[in-house]
Design a protein around this motif. Structure first.
Motif, PDB file in Angstrom:
ATOM      1  N   GLU A 182     120.440   3.533  22.215  1.00 23.67           N
ATOM      2  CA  GLU A 182     120.893   1.840  21.747  1.00 23.67           C
ATOM      3  C   GLU A 182     120.659   0.954  22.516  1.00 23.67           C
ATOM      4  OE1 GLU A 182     125.046   1.548  20.833  1.00 23.67           O
ATOM      5  OE2 GLU A 182     125.291   2.944  22.483  1.00 23.67           O
ATOM      6  N   TYR A 183     120.402   0.983  23.883  1.00 21.05           N
ATOM      7  CA  TYR A 183     119.638  -0.093  24.523  1.00 21.05           C
ATOM      8  C   TYR A 183     118.402  -0.172  24.928  1.00 21.05           C
ATOM      9  CZ  TYR A 183     124.408  -0.642  24.938  1.00 21.05           C
ATOM     10  OH  TYR A 183     126.599  -0.707  24.169  1.00 21.05           O
ATOM     11  N   LYS A 217     117.646  -4.309  25.144  1.00 19.26           N
ATOM     12  CA  LYS A 217     118.621  -4.836  24.629  1.00 19.26           C
ATOM     13  C   LYS A 217     119.595  -5.280  24.969  1.00 19.26           C
ATOM     14  CE  LYS A 217     117.952  -5.668  20.470  1.00 19.26           C
ATOM     15  NZ  LYS A 217     117.659  -5.389  18.711  1.00 19.26           N
ATOM     16  N   TYR A 218     120.134  -6.632  25.152  1.00 16.39           N
ATOM     17  CA  TYR A 218     121.360  -6.539  25.811  1.00 16.39           C
ATOM     18  C   TYR A 218     122.228  -7.553  24.114  1.00 16.39           C
ATOM     19  CZ  TYR A 218     125.194  -9.375  27.832  1.00 16.39           C
ATOM     20  OH  TYR A 218     126.221 -10.023  28.175  1.00 16.39           O
ATOM     21  N   TYR A 219     123.608  -6.657  23.385  1.00 15.29           N
ATOM     22  CA  TYR A 219     124.052  -7.528  22.863  1.00 15.29           C
ATOM     23  C   TYR A 219     125.068  -8.289  23.258  1.00 15.29           C
ATOM     24  CZ  TYR A 219     121.608  -3.621  20.025  1.00 15.29           C
ATOM     25  OH  TYR A 219     120.864  -2.077  19.918  1.00 15.29           O
ATOM     26  N   LYS A 221     127.178  -9.897  20.452  1.00 15.71           N
ATOM     27  CA  LYS A 221     127.214  -9.415  19.217  1.00 15.71           C
ATOM     28  C   LYS A 221     126.849  -8.276  18.422  1.00 15.71           C
ATOM     29  CE  LYS A 221     130.147 -11.623  15.787  1.00 15.71           C
ATOM     30  NZ  LYS A 221     130.165 -13.341  14.890  1.00 15.71           N
ATOM     31  N   ARG A 222     128.102  -7.650  18.535  1.00 15.74           N
ATOM     32  CA  ARG A 222     127.149  -7.038  16.907  1.00 15.74           C
ATOM     33  C   ARG A 222     128.690  -6.514  15.885  1.00 15.74           C
ATOM     34  NH1 ARG A 222     125.817  -1.613  20.269  1.00 15.74           N
ATOM     35  NH2 ARG A 222     124.390  -0.906  18.000  1.00 15.74           N
ATOM     36  N   GLU A 231     123.489  -8.613  13.828  1.00 18.74           N
ATOM     37  CA  GLU A 231     123.821  -8.963  15.755  1.00 18.74           C
ATOM     38  C   GLU A 231     123.251 -10.629  16.378  1.00 18.74           C
ATOM     39  OE1 GLU A 231     119.750  -6.938  17.940  1.00 18.74           O
ATOM     40  OE2 GLU A 231     120.322  -5.442  16.077  1.00 18.74           O
ATOM     41  N   SER A 233     121.149 -11.068  19.996  1.00 17.39           N
ATOM     42  CA  SER A 233     120.836  -9.789  21.207  1.00 17.39           C
ATOM     43  C   SER A 233     119.945 -10.653  21.759  1.00 17.39           C
ATOM     44  CB  SER A 233     120.686  -8.328  20.572  1.00 17.39           C
ATOM     45  OG  SER A 233     120.105  -8.977  19.884  1.00 17.39           O
ATOM     46  N   PRO A 341     116.388   0.841  19.510  1.00 21.28           N
ATOM     47  CA  PRO A 341     116.670  -1.284  19.799  1.00 21.28           C
ATOM     48  C   PRO A 341     115.741  -2.211  19.567  1.00 21.28           C
ATOM     49  CG  PRO A 341     116.923  -0.370  21.506  1.00 21.28           C
ATOM     50  CD  PRO A 341     116.497   0.997  20.980  1.00 21.28           C
TER      51      PRO A 341
END
Length: 345
Positions: A182-183, A217-219, A221-222, A231, A233, A341
């Motif tokens: 997921e990243y 990918k740096y989130y 907010k999700r 999101e 990101s 992602p």
């Protein structure tokens, strides 16, 4: 000696002719380029088939060097479908490339297949393959040969030159794969493994196209609003492509604040080996609203020669679906696969 000219010649038209002649002299073909690699992901890597959506249908259009009155125009139609078991997905891909000045067209239709594996609770693997049929031809309606010219410059009589290049048909195959969680994601693809012959007269192969790409990918907010993921990101991306004697390296950065996505990709990173590539900065704007995605990008040329020919416009329109209820049920039953992602544009 064969002599011909384009109707209504211009400085830009001569530049385009030089580009085409240079490409023909290499006795090797080159694949078309898209500035939104994740909107044309089946073309980038067959392993993307069925990874981003349950199903999707995407139409892409690219107009390169617009000052040449649409001399380089490319259209692509793609679609993919993921079966409910999530392990298998199929796709179709249709490309149409046209160079208006000399009436050159290439049409390629193909199919993709991908098999998805869950390596662990957080890691996934997708292995894909593609097969395609291509056809390319040249139309001579825009050419005027020397024996058609008179002293006052008028034309009218048919030419005696033999200009009858029969259409070329070819078959191409490719493979690709991706590892992701997921990243992050990283993938590799090899197209034209059989290196088909595209020549009208002498042999001119379409070299194997190798591509390595990935990102993180740096989130910030999700959340989920009305069963739709939201999101904020940041995602840096990278890509390297090699085909024949040419190579291209790119670095990009995407910022997403649902439903908007902004991206910038620098193409033509200087490499130690090979000639200095043409450099361009691509700006990308995308919006995702329900079942629709709309993307636009523009290439700002950073090289003097290509700057005289103008940049490039590219549009993408996607109809897609992702069943959040089905995904939630699979998650409860521990049957859900990790989501890739990567950006959608």
């Amino acid at each position: 000696m064969l002599q011909c000219q384009l109707r209504r010649p211009s400085r830009q038209g001569l530049l385009a002719t030089v580009l085409l002649a240079a490409g023909a002299g290499l006795a090797q073909g080159q694949d078309l380029y898209f500035a939104q690699p994740y909107a044309t992901r089946l073309y980038t890597n067959p392993g993307y088939t069925g990874l981003l959506d349950d199903y999707s249908v995407t139409l892409n259009y690219r107009n390169q060097f617009p000052t040449l009155a649409g001399t380089f125009q490319t259209s692509q139609l793609s679609a993919d479908f993921r079966f409910r078991d999530q392990r298998n997905a199929v796709g179709v891909l249709l490309n149409h490339d046209r160079t208006g000045g000399i009436g050159y067209t290439r049409l390629q239709a193909g199919a993709t297949y991908a098999h998805h594996l869950r390596l662990s609770k957080t890691f996934g693997l997708s292995a894909g393959a593609s097969v395609g049929y291509g056809n390319q031809r040249v139309s001579y309606g825009n050419l005027v040969f020397g024996d058609q010219l008179t002293d006052d410059g008028s034309t009218g009589a048919p030419t005696l030159e033999v200009a009858d290049f029969k259409p070329v048909h070819y078959l191409t195959v490719g493979v690709g794969g991706l590892v992701y969680n997921e990243y992050f994601w990283v993938g590799m693809a090899a197209h034209h493994l059989n290196q088909p012959d595209l020549a009208f007269i002498t042999q001119a192969t379409l070299p194997m196209r190798l591509n390595v790409h990935g990102g993180f990918k740096y989130y910030l907010k999700r959340t989920v609003v009305r069963r739709q993921p939201r999101e904020i990101s940041v995602a840096p991306t990278g890509s390297y492509t090699r085909q024949g004697g040419s190579q291209r390296a790119e670095a990009g950065l995407y910022f997403t604040a649902s439903p908007l996505t902004l991206g910038a990709v620098y193409r033509g990173i200087p490499l130690q080996s090979g000639p200095r590539p043409q450099q361009a900065l691509t700006t990308i704007l995308g919006v995702s609203l329900g079942t629709f995605r709309l993307g636009y990008s523009y290439d700002v040329s950073l090289s003097q020669f290509s700057r005289e020919l103008g940049g490039a416009h590219e549009l993408s329109l996607t109809l897609r679906d992702f069943d959040m209820l089905e995904a939630s049920w699979r998650r409860l039953k521990r049957r859900n696969y990790p989501s890739i992602p990567c950006p959608a544009f």
